[in-house]
Write an enzyme that holds these catalytic residues in place. Structure first.
Site: not given
Ligand code: F6R
Length: 610
Positions: A2, A27, A75, A99-100, A482, A486, A489, A505, A605
């Site tokens: 949001c 976001r 969101w 938001n929240g 990682e 990536k 997602e 295993h 985000k």
């Molecule tokens: C993946 C991604 C998320 C964030 C996670 C933590 O690409 O962006 O996994 O890394 O939500 O977010 P922050 O770093 O903002 O605490």
């Protein structure tokens, strides 16, 4: 997650709100809406879907120019994605965006139903709206009504509110959800984050929890619950508008990957004095370092993966044991915490609710806390005892890239700092490493980015796969975690990252004809063992792409279908060069599939709910 923007002033509020919503798009959202009006009940226009749908609705509504408005990107948490559940919500006396999460919404709704209120959406927000409405009817004073209402709310919120019979004002208040305010010669603004305000100002206020913000055309006021004026300190943000725009790149993600070398240079050089890591953080001062028993690292998603690298480096270089736990799990068990411990939390946004709560858990138990954060003045930065800022600039693409690399770089500096204080490394040895981090590593990453045709071809190969595996050993295995996240997602390909030796295993049963495997082998010490693991999967039909260094590609015969090489200038930090190659792989796979690279489905985000 949001986004909120509100404006009152000279200009056309609708234009400012739509521009602000677009800046907040990153976001993550699934619907949007605006409430516009200078007097009486504002006009509410809202819609599920992209902001472009809202824009179309606004255009066909042909509204006059208004100078006051609040707007929201939603969101979905409580209630599905629909026009009805979108914000703003309104009652007979006010309109509100939120938001929240209102944790006690059910309780509040029951109380309000008994007072004759009815609810039309499935959201938790409506309970807060009606509660403020209820208090306003009783108290006839917007400020008192808001304070009274929030005293009965449990959970997190940032609200922006317009009362039908209060002209020329917007009210806003936050608790545990981000909200900033600003005043310029154009008028007063509130927003969920600074990216929405960069076109107007870089000087912002971050009010504390439960401080009421009262916006009017010519001033922005802040009040505490006693009605006394409070004066949050104005902060100057050193981000610029261009940084928050695509600048000719097809996607923010590609732009942000291309910014990694400079972000690393800038971040590392900010924390060096004469080539040696230097930090102001009290917890990293010599006496305190010598007293550290154990380090705990907690974060989410990509930041958590940076934490894995931190654990490896701190244990290897400084010999301090590190306990790492994903933030959403940290407080789900009883942690063994000691006052001599140091808790490090990592976060790009600085607003991640899970990370904030693990930070609070450690603080409550008297543990020193250190946050590594990208967003200046964010909630995590303000809650921790000490903060170290990464200098990645705004990261807009939902998939985190440059923030990860700079988090790893800062953790490497901390590991070196601890190692020097604990006399496990000399100052000269440390300097050799900081040269690698500040100069050689960014140049190696630059080459990966400028010579990425091989990665693009590999992405074309895998983009139609349904399942895929990443394997590696040691730090390569951490980077695979990682790389796999990536890819999942943004390209929606199911992938798993496995320590190469662990595959046999159990999970090797999933390897069958044609399954793509990305084998990361950038570490000479584990190269022979990696070759054995590659043989194991190839003999079961896997199509293997090896990611290794130019040097290892010459000295080892990798049995594989494709090879991607990176420069090993970064020495022991070459795994970060490989990480950039994996970020590019995921990027090109997603772009090739024509997906919304920067805004993948279901993701936000800034994840401000637990
Ligand atoms: C993946 C991604 C998320 C964030 C996670 C933590 O690409 O962006 O996994 O890394 O939500 O977010 P922050 O770093 O903002 O605490």
């Amino acid at each position: 997650m949001c986004g909120i923007i509100g404006f009152i002033g000279e200009d056309n509020a609708s234009d400012i709100l739509i521009k602000g919503l677009k800046a907040l798009e990153y976001r993550g959202y699934d619907s949007s809406g605006v409430a516009l009006g200078d007097d009486g009940k504002p006009k509410i226009i809202k819609s599920a879907g992209r902001i472009s749908v809202l824009e179309e609705k606004l255009a066909s509504a042909s509204l006059p120019v208004f100078h006051r408005g609040i707007a929201h990107t939603r969101w979905a948490t409580h209630g599905g994605v629909s026009d009805l559940n979108s914000h703003p919500h309104s009652s007979d006396s006010l309109s509100l965006v939120h938001n929240g999460i209102i944790e006690n919404y059910y309780e509040l709704e029951s109380m309000l139903r008994s007072e004759g209120y009815t609810f039309s959406s499935e959201t938790d927000t409506e309970a807060a709206l009606m509660l403020i409405d209820y208090e306003y009817r009783r108290l006839h004073d917007p400020e008192k009504a808001i304070f009274k209402a929030i005293s009965g709310i449990r959970g997190s919120f940032a609200f922006a509110i317009i009362f039908n019979d209060v002209k020329e004002k917007i009210y806003a208040v936050r608790r545990q959800s981000p909200l900033i305010a600003a005043h310029t010669n154009k008028g007063s603004f509130i927003a969920s984050d600074v990216t929405a305000l960069l076109p107007y100002t870089k000087d912002i206020y971050r009010p504390e929890d439960d401080v009421l913000i009262i916006l009017s055309k010519d001033k922005t006021e802040f009040k505490n619950k006693n009605g006394d004026a409070v004066y949050p300190i104005s902060e100057h943000v050193d981000w610029n508008e261009e940084e928050a725009q695509k600048g000719g790149f097809p996607h923010f993600m590609l732009k942000e990957i291309s910014e990694i070398p400079d972000s690393v240079r800038k971040t590392v050089s900010s924390y060096l004095a004469d080539g040696i890591p230097y930090f102001d953080a009290a917890s990293l001062k010599e006496d305190n370092v010598l007293n550290i028993g154990r380090i705990h690292v907690s974060a989410c998603g990509t930041a958590m993966h940076a934490g894995l690298i931190g654990k490896r480096l701190i244990e290897e270089l400084a010999h301090i044991p590190v306990n790492i736990e994903t933030a959403s799990e940290f407080r789900c068990r009883s942690q063994i915490l000691d006052k001599r411990d140091l808790m490090i939390v990592l976060s790009q946004s600085g607003e991640t609710a899970d990370t904030l709560s693990s930070l609070a858990y450690a603080k409550e138990r008297g543990v020193n806390t250190l946050a590594i954060v990208n967003v200046f003045g964010s909630s995590i930065a303000r809650s921790a005892d000490d903060v170290i800022y990464t200098k990645a600039g705004p990261e807009i693409a939902v998939a985190s890239t440059k923030a990860y690399t700079v988090q790893c770089a800062v953790l490497a500096l901390i590991a070196l700092h601890l190692a020097r204080i604990k006399k496990r490394m000399t100052a000269d040895e440390v300097r050799t490493h900081t040269i690698l981090l500040s100069s050689s590593l960014p140049s190696a990453i630059e080459k990966v980015i400028s010579e990425s045709d091989g990665i693009k071809d590999a992405a074309n190969d895998i983009c139609n796969a349904e399942h895929l595996f990443f394997i590696g050993r040691g730090s390569d295995s951490d980077v695979c975690a990682e790389g796999s996240l990536k890819l999942k997602e943004i390209s929606y390909i199911h992938s798993e990252a496995y320590p190469a030796g662990e595959l046999k295993h159990g999970t090797i049963s999933l390897i069958s004809d044609g399954i793509p495997v990305i084998a990361c082998a950038c570490n000479e010490d584990t190269c022979d063992k990696m070759i054995s693991s590659i043989r194991e999967v190839r003999s079961r039909g896997a199509r293997v792409t090896v990611l290794t260094t130019n040097k290892l590609a010459k000295s080892h015969a990798f049995p594989c279908d494709r090879i991607i090489t990176v420069d090993d200038e970064g020495g022991p930090y070459t795994f970060l060069t490989a990480a950039s190659a994996m970020q590019l792989l995921a990027y090109h796979a997603s772009a090739k599939k024509g997906l919304d690279v920067d805004k993948p489905r279901n993701l936000a985000k800034s994840v401000t709910v637990e």
